[in-house]
Design a protein around this motif. Structure first.
Motif, PDB file in Angstrom:
ATOM      1  N   UNK A 118      53.076   6.616  18.615  1.00 14.04           N
ATOM      2  CA  UNK A 118      53.906   6.605  19.827  1.00 14.04           C
ATOM      3  C   UNK A 118      55.388   6.655  19.461  1.00 14.04           C
ATOM      4  N   UNK A 119      55.774   5.984  18.385  1.00 17.32           N
ATOM      5  CA  UNK A 119      57.165   6.025  17.944  1.00 17.32           C
ATOM      6  C   UNK A 119      57.595   7.437  17.567  1.00 17.32           C
ATOM      7  N   UNK A 120      56.682   8.175  16.932  1.00 16.66           N
ATOM      8  CA  UNK A 120      56.979   9.567  16.590  1.00 16.66           C
ATOM      9  C   UNK A 120      57.074  10.418  17.853  1.00 16.66           C
ATOM     10  N   UNK A 121      56.168  10.202  18.794  1.00 19.30           N
ATOM     11  CA  UNK A 121      56.184  10.951  20.049  1.00 19.30           C
ATOM     12  C   UNK A 121      57.456  10.665  20.847  1.00 19.30           C
ATOM     13  N   UNK A 122      57.919   9.408  20.768  1.00 21.22           N
ATOM     14  CA  UNK A 122      59.128   9.010  21.488  1.00 21.22           C
ATOM     15  C   UNK A 122      60.410   9.305  20.714  1.00 21.22           C
ATOM     16  N   UNK A 123      60.262   9.728  19.457  1.00 23.67           N
ATOM     17  CA  UNK A 123      61.410   9.949  18.566  1.00 23.67           C
ATOM     18  C   UNK A 123      62.271   8.688  18.487  1.00 23.67           C
ATOM     19  N   UNK A 124      61.621   7.574  18.236  1.00 20.81           N
ATOM     20  CA  UNK A 124      62.260   6.259  18.271  1.00 20.81           C
ATOM     21  C   UNK A 124      62.944   5.946  16.938  1.00 20.81           C
ATOM     22  N   UNK A 125      64.263   5.792  16.976  1.00 15.50           N
ATOM     23  CA  UNK A 125      65.015   5.519  15.744  1.00 15.50           C
ATOM     24  C   UNK A 125      64.593   4.217  15.048  1.00 15.50           C
ATOM     25  N   UNK A 126      64.458   3.093  15.761  1.00 15.80           N
ATOM     26  CA  UNK A 126      64.072   1.847  15.088  1.00 15.80           C
ATOM     27  C   UNK A 126      62.760   1.953  14.312  1.00 15.80           C
ATOM     28  N   UNK A 127      61.797   2.688  14.843  1.00 11.35           N
ATOM     29  CA  UNK A 127      60.527   2.855  14.135  1.00 11.35           C
ATOM     30  C   UNK A 127      60.751   3.524  12.789  1.00 11.35           C
ATOM     31  N   UNK A 128      61.562   4.576  12.773  1.00  9.03           N
ATOM     32  CA  UNK A 128      61.776   5.303  11.521  1.00  9.03           C
ATOM     33  C   UNK A 128      62.714   4.550  10.580  1.00  9.03           C
ATOM     34  N   UNK A 129      63.591   3.728  11.124  1.00 10.86           N
ATOM     35  CA  UNK A 129      64.389   2.833  10.275  1.00 10.86           C
ATOM     36  C   UNK A 129      63.454   1.879   9.534  1.00 10.86           C
ATOM     37  N   UNK A 130      62.457   1.356  10.251  1.00 11.90           N
ATOM     38  CA  UNK A 130      61.493   0.439   9.635  1.00 11.90           C
ATOM     39  C   UNK A 130      60.669   1.138   8.551  1.00 11.90           C
ATOM     40  N   UNK A 131      60.265   2.387   8.824  1.00 16.16           N
ATOM     41  CA  UNK A 131      59.495   3.136   7.824  1.00 16.16           C
ATOM     42  C   UNK A 131      60.342   3.368   6.577  1.00 16.16           C
ATOM     43  N   UNK A 132      61.619   3.725   6.777  1.00 15.92           N
ATOM     44  CA  UNK A 132      62.516   3.905   5.655  1.00 15.92           C
ATOM     45  C   UNK A 132      62.677   2.641   4.838  1.00 15.92           C
ATOM     46  N   UNK A 133      62.779   1.508   5.543  1.00 19.57           N
ATOM     47  CA  UNK A 133      62.919   0.218   4.857  1.00 19.57           C
ATOM     48  C   UNK A 133      61.658  -0.113   4.064  1.00 19.57           C
TER      49      UNK A 133
ATOM     50  N   UNK B 226      47.369  14.901   9.058  1.00 16.89           N
ATOM     51  CA  UNK B 226      47.885  13.862   9.951  1.00 16.89           C
ATOM     52  C   UNK B 226      49.210  14.276  10.577  1.00 16.89           C
ATOM     53  N   UNK B 227      50.080  14.887   9.778  1.00 16.69           N
ATOM     54  CA  UNK B 227      51.375  15.344  10.296  1.00 16.69           C
ATOM     55  C   UNK B 227      51.197  16.431  11.350  1.00 16.69           C
ATOM     56  N   UNK B 228      50.249  17.317  11.146  1.00 16.19           N
ATOM     57  CA  UNK B 228      50.000  18.353  12.168  1.00 16.19           C
ATOM     58  C   UNK B 228      49.554  17.701  13.481  1.00 16.19           C
ATOM     59  N   UNK B 229      48.716  16.676  13.362  1.00 16.11           N
ATOM     60  CA  UNK B 229      48.246  15.965  14.552  1.00 16.11           C
ATOM     61  C   UNK B 229      49.401  15.246  15.260  1.00 16.11           C
ATOM     62  N   UNK B 230      50.211  14.530  14.494  1.00 19.30           N
ATOM     63  CA  UNK B 230      51.349  13.801  15.084  1.00 19.30           C
ATOM     64  C   UNK B 230      52.266  14.764  15.830  1.00 19.30           C
ATOM     65  N   UNK B 231      52.626  15.876  15.184  1.00 21.91           N
ATOM     66  CA  UNK B 231      53.588  16.801  15.775  1.00 21.91           C
ATOM     67  C   UNK B 231      52.997  17.562  16.961  1.00 21.91           C
ATOM     68  N   UNK B 232      51.665  17.715  16.982  1.00 25.93           N
ATOM     69  CA  UNK B 232      51.041  18.304  18.172  1.00 25.93           C
ATOM     70  C   UNK B 232      51.146  17.335  19.346  1.00 25.93           C
ATOM     71  N   UNK B 233      51.006  16.033  19.082  1.00 25.17           N
ATOM     72  CA  UNK B 233      51.123  15.037  20.149  1.00 25.17           C
ATOM     73  C   UNK B 233      52.564  14.938  20.666  1.00 25.17           C
ATOM     74  N   UNK B 234      53.540  15.189  19.784  1.00 27.82           N
ATOM     75  CA  UNK B 234      54.946  15.197  20.208  1.00 27.82           C
ATOM     76  C   UNK B 234      55.160  16.241  21.297  1.00 27.82           C
ATOM     77  N   UNK B 235      54.502  17.396  21.143  1.00 27.74           N
ATOM     78  CA  UNK B 235      54.640  18.473  22.139  1.00 27.74           C
ATOM     79  C   UNK B 235      53.724  18.228  23.328  1.00 27.74           C
ATOM     80  N   UNK B 236      52.551  17.713  23.062  1.00 30.50           N
ATOM     81  CA  UNK B 236      51.588  17.526  24.148  1.00 30.50           C
ATOM     82  C   UNK B 236      52.040  16.467  25.148  1.00 30.50           C
ATOM     83  N   UNK B 237      52.559  15.334  24.650  1.00 32.13           N
ATOM     84  CA  UNK B 237      52.886  14.233  25.552  1.00 32.13           C
ATOM     85  C   UNK B 237      54.212  13.545  25.244  1.00 32.13           C
ATOM     86  N   UNK B 238      54.904  13.986  24.211  1.00 35.05           N
ATOM     87  CA  UNK B 238      56.106  13.286  23.782  1.00 35.05           C
ATOM     88  C   UNK B 238      57.394  14.016  24.105  1.00 35.05           C
ATOM     89  N   UNK B 239      58.414  13.828  23.236  1.00 34.73           N
ATOM     90  CA  UNK B 239      59.756  14.355  23.498  1.00 34.73           C
ATOM     91  C   UNK B 239      59.834  15.886  23.467  1.00 34.73           C
TER      92      UNK B 239
END
Length: 577
Positions: free
Chosen positions: A355-370, A478-491
C-alpha cells in the motif's frame, strides 16, 4: 726555368685528372638517373603537372528498424572556374552573377584571378548546376556533390544529429557512427601547365568514390511520431519548458523512440527554434548548443518517486522488507534534526509495504532505506549499475551525481530513498528500471543494429553487453506485481489502459533551488505488466498549474501505449480470454 715549368705541368695534370674523374662520376650518375631511375623521375614530373578535384562520396543512409530512410543525401553541385580556359570572361561573370545570385565584385575577383581553380560556390542545387552546365561556358566546371538531407525534418533531431559543410557528422548518431557513414571520396585527375593551371582538352582520369555504409537503427518512425505528437500536446497544454520521452524494449535495450521537444530542423540546424533577436555571436552559439542538447542523456535531474522502484527492489532483494510488512505514516518522518514530509500532509495512517508503494508514501521508503543502511544501499547502487553510465551509443552521456559513501548520513540516506538529493539521467533511470522488471538482466540501451555496404560486400551486426543477476527473478516478479498495482489502484491509475495490464510509477520532483517552486513531473510505465515488452519514461519540465506526475504525466504514457501496443502486435488481455 725548366724546373718551374715542370712543377706547373704537374699541377695542371693533377687538376685535369681530378676534373676528368669528376666528369666521369657525373656522367655515371647522370646515366644511372636517366636509365635506372627514369621511371621514378618521369612519374615525379607527371605528378608536378597533375591537379586533383575531389568527387565527394555519398554518405551512408540511416534507416529505421523497418527500412524507412530517415537520413539521406541530396545531389548538389560545386561551381568553379579555371582562369586560363575562360574565353569569355564578361559573359561568365554575368551569367554566374545572375544564376547564383552573388555580388558581381565577388564573382569578378574569382574569375579574373590567375590560379589553377577558383571555387565560386558550393552546395548549389542540382537544377541550378544543370542550368549553368547547359550554358557551355568555357572554363566553368560544375562538379556533383552531396548534401545531407533529412526527409522527416525535425523528427528525432537530437538523436540523429546532423552534418557540417564538409558533410562530416557533428552531433548524435551522425558523429557516433562517422567511420561507417562517411564513405571514401573519389578524384578527378587533370593535367596542368608549368604555371599550375589546367590544360584545356586534357584527358581526365577518375578514381570513383566509394559510398558510405547504410546504418540501420532501432528507432521506429511511427512510434517516434506518436511520442513526439504526445509530447508537443502536453507541452503546449501545460505551458511546459520542455518534454522528453523515451520508449524502449526492456528485454534488449533497443530504443524505439527518443523525444526532446522542442526539436529543431535537421535541414536547417543552425537556425534557433526560439526567438533569437539581439544575440551576440557567443550568445548565439551557446543558444545553439543548448538547442542541440539531448536531455535524455546529457542532463541529470532529481528523479523523485520513480526512484522508489530502485529502493523497493533493493529492500526486497536484501530481505529487509516484504509486501505485507506494516508501516505507519503520520504525514512525516523525523530524521535526526530534519522533519521530512509525505506528499499527503495528513499522512496515510497504517499501511502495508504494498500500500505504501501504491500511495507513493515517502515515510515508508525512508523506513526501507533505514533498514538497508548506507553500506547496503550503496552496494545496491553499484549492483544496479547506477554509479556508472549506461553505455548508450550517443556522445555526451552524463554520469550519476551521487553523495560519496563517506559523506552519506541518515538524512542523505532518507532523501535518496525517495529520489531526492542526487541526480541521474532519464536514460539511466529507464535502463535500471528495465533491469529490475526484465528478470534481473542489466541491458545496454542502444540505437545501432547493423551496418551494410550498398553493394552488399560488407555487413556488421552490433552487439551490446548484458549483465545477469542485478536482482533475482523472484524480486523482479514481485516488482512487476507492485508496479501493476500502482497503476491499477494507486497513484498511477491515470495510466490505466483498457485491455492491457500496465505497470508504472509516478513522480513529482522539485527543482533546485527549492524556493523557486518549479517541478519536473514524470511517469515511468511498462506493458504488459506480467511480460514487459515496452517501457516508457516521460519527463515534463516546469509545467504550469497542476504539476503532479500522476495527473499530467501518466495519461500521456497511456495515450502513447494506446497507439503503439496494437502497432507492435502486443496482445491485449481481452484477446487472450
Amino acid at each position: 726555368m725548366t724546373e718551374f715549368l715542370t712543377h706547373h705541368r704537374k699541377k695542371l695534370f693533377i687538376v685535369f685528372l681530378i676534373s676528368a674523374l669528376l666528369m666521369v662520376g657525373l656522367c655515371a650518375q647522370l646515366g644511372f638517373l636517366m636509365i635506372a631511375r627514369s621511371d621514378h623521375y618521369s612519374k615525379m614530373a607527371d605528378e608536378l603537372h597533375k591537379r586533383e578535384r575531389t568527387i565527394k562520396a555519398a554518405r551512408g543512409e540511416i534507416v529505421d528498424r523497418n527500412g524507412t530512410v530517415i537520413a539521406a543525401n541530396r545531389t548538389v553541385c560545386t561551381v568553379s572556374v579555371i582562369h586560363n580556359q575562360v574565353t569569355e570572361p564578361e559573359k561568365v561573370i554575368r551569367e554566374l552573377v545572375r544564376i547564383l545570385e552573388l555580388p558581381e565584385p565577388e564573382v569578378r575577383k574569382k574569375v579574373e584571378k590567375w590560379s589553377s581553380r577558383e571555387i565560386i560556390r558550393t552546395n548549389v542545387e542540382k537544377s541550378v548546376g544543370d542550368q549553368i552546365m547547359n550554358l557551355g561556358l568555357s572554363g566553368v566546371k560544375v562538379d556533383e556533390d552531396y548534401k545531407r538531407y533529412y526527409p522527416y525534418g525535425s523528427l528525432a533531431s537530437k538523436v540523429l544529429g546532423f552534418t557540417g559543410a564538409d558533410n562530416q557528422g557533428i552531433i548524435g548518431l551522425e558523429v557516433k557512427y562517422e567511420r561507417y557513414l562517411k564513405g571514401r571520396d573519389g578524384l578527378i585527375l587533370t593535367t596542368s601547365d608549368a604555371k599550375g593551371t589546367e590544360l584545356q582538352n586534357a584527358a581526365e582520369e577518375r578514381v570513383e568514390p566509394v559510398p558510405g555504409n547504410t546504418l540501420t537503427v532501432s528507432l521506429d518512425v511511427n512510434i517516434q511520431k506518436y511520442a513526439e505528437q504526445a509530447a508537443y500536446q502536453v507541452m503546449e497544454k501545460k505551458g511546459a519548458k520542455a518534454v522528453s520521452v523515451i520508449v524502449m524494449d526492456p528485454r534488449n535495450g533497443e530504443i524505439y523512440a527518443m523525444v526532446n521537444v522542442p526539436e529543431f530542423d535537421l535541414n536547417d540546424p543552425f537556425t534557433l527554434n526560439v526567438e533569437s533577436g539581439g544575440l551576440t555571436g557567443t550568445e548565439l552559439q551557446d543558444a545553439r548548443n543548448k538547442m542541440w542538447r539531448n536531455r535524455c542523456i546529457n542532463d541529470t535531474y532529481e528523479p523523485g518517486s520513480t526512484f522508489k522502484i530502485i529502493t523497493a527492489a533493493a529492500g526486497l532483494e536484501a530481505g529487509v522488507v516484504h509486501l505485507d510488512d506494516r508501516f505507519s505514516c503520520p504525514g512525516f518522518r523525523i530524521v535526526e534534526d530534519r522533519k521530512i514530509r509525505c506528499h499527503k500532509i495528513g499522512g496515510h495512517g497504517g499501511e502495508t509495504f504494498l500500500q505504501g508503494a501504491m500511495n507513493s508514501c515517502n515515510p515508508v521508503f525512508i523506513d526501507v532505506g533505514a533498514r538497508l543502511g548506507v553500506d547496503s544501499f550503496y552496494h545496491y547502487f553499484e549492483q544496479f549499475g547506477l554509479l556508472g553510465k549506461t553505455g548508450i551509443d550517443l556522445p555526451g552521456e552524463a554520469a550519476t551525481i551521487m553523495h560519496k559513501k563517506e559523506n552519506m548520513g541518515l538524512v542523505e540516506l532518507a532523501t535518496v530513498s525517495f529520489g531526492q538529493s542526487f541526480q541521474i539521467t532519464p536514460i539511466q533511470l529507464i535502463t535500471t528500471a528495465s533491469s529490475i522488471i526484465n528478470g534481473g538482466r542489466r541491458i545496454t540501451p542502444h540505437f545501432a543494429m547493423n551496418v551494410e555496404s550498398t553493394d552488399g560486400t560488407y555487413y556488421q551486426k552490433f552487439s551490446y553487453p548484458e549483465r545477469m543477476g542485478v536482482v533475482s527473478e523472484a524480486t523482479s516478479e514481485t516488482m512487476r506485481y507492485i508496479l501493476e498495482q500502482v497503476v491499477a489502484e494507486g497513484s498511477g491509475k491515470r495510466a490505466k489502459l483498457p485491455g492491457y495490464r500496465v505497470g508504472g510509477k509516478t513522480a513529482t520532483s522539485e527543482k533546485l533551488p527549492r524556493s523557486l517552486k518549479k517541478y519536473i513531473s514524470s511517469f515511468l510505465g511498462f506493458a504488459p505488466a506480467d511480460d514487459p515488452q515496452v517501457i516508457a519514461l516521460i519527463t515534463i519540465d516546469e509545467p504550469v498549474g497542476i504539476y503532479y506526475g500522476g495527473t499530467i504525466a501518466a495519461p500521456v504514457v497511456a495515450d502513447i501505449f494506446s497507439n503503439i501496443l496494437p502497432y507492435l502486435d502486443i496482445t491485449s488481455v481481452s484477446e487472450t480470454d
